[in-house]
Design an enzyme around this catalytic site. Sequence first.
Site: not given
Length: 472
Positions: A154, A350
Amino acid sequence: MASVARRAALLRGSCLAVVLALAALASAGESSGAPDWHVVSVGSLLPSSICAAATAASNSSALSVVHRHGPCSPLLARVGGAPSHAEILDRDQDRVDSIHHRHRGSGAAPAINPARASKGVSLPAHRGLSLGTGNYIVSVGLGTPRKDFSVVFDTGSDLSWVQCKPCKDCYEQQDPLFDPAQSSTYAAVPCGDPHCRGLDSSTCASGNRCRYEVVYGDQSQTDGNLVRDTLVLGPSDALQGFVFGCGDDDSGLFGKADGLVGLGRAKVSLTSQAAAKYGAGFSYCLPSSSSSAGYLSLGGAAPSNAQFTAMVARSDTPSFYYLDLVAIKVAGRTVSIPAAVLKAPGTVIDSGTVITRLPDTAYRALRSSFAGFMRRYKRAPALSLLDTCYDFTGHRTVQIPSVALVFSGGVTVSLDFSGVLYVSKVSQACLAFASNGDDTSIGILGNTQQKTFAVVYDVANQKIGFGAKGCT
């Protein structure tokens, strides 16, 4: 006068010829799959149920990246079936809400679970709301001797963590819990350590142990001790003294993943801890479908075809990576969007958000332009947050206008077909973008639009690159 009339007639004829030539060129592009169009077999729209993974990078620290709900996932056999597309998209909105919350730096923190208040560990009242759970996983080794774990990676999180023994309250995961007692290189991180002091939410427990807590946007969370041990990347390459969280009180929608690897910009992230050995940066390629694999690599050279745009420095949410989206093109034509609409809120890239979010004005302009080229196809019902969907039933091939994102510095990223449409089934293929609902919330470049590109985070030189066909 006759001479003037003849010249006028010739001019009209020339204009007509130009118009006819342009029309023929547009028609040829539409039917032949020219650069401004994607021509795709309907039979190839859905991923295979068989894993076709192959090693995509030779760097010694490269990790294979797979979608956690696809046939290549080591979690699939244990999860009891993947969530529906609607569930995935609904959870995606939780993550987006969390990003917007962090960007604004305001709003109420999530309520503390009363059951956790009885643990005897006093955590700060204003805890940072972190992101929801991610979509892509890698396998890493921890400890001596090495034990392997499947973890989400992430770019929007900093602290890496796994569940550990002894565990007070752990969710069911794929592999046995990490056992610090079985590792000869394990050590606890004391309260005075800079990594402990740098956490958004930490406190000092008995025995000078640094306790952490991370609460995610979907209300998943992990509590535990901050520790050090050897992190093994790839077949054998190791990072000694890696700082991570040893979770012993965890719950939420982690989907049997063993934990998380954070690639944000804080000191505790894997990116920062590995910079001295591999260089300040990393790259990854997300595969075009859930039945294939990409890679995640620390350091390493960028592909020769990578185009770089500058990272945008922001102090309000320093863990995120920002870039400057300046325009959008559909079928080679620039969509009419006021420059200030994209510039004002900014854009974060992201790895964990599925669908790219745009300011409402920008999204409406994109949707209108795209729909104008799709009139030949029957409309289909909306899918969760995706409101522009089509039914391809009965078609052997489909012709879809290209979508390109233009970033500062003249960098134009023409999306792969898999980055234009989100296909739940042949009868429901949707434009893979969504509105923020306003023009003030931060834009988000999601992982669907990043598919098949080598995405290079050159942190040392403060730039982000995109290399086409990066997974091959």
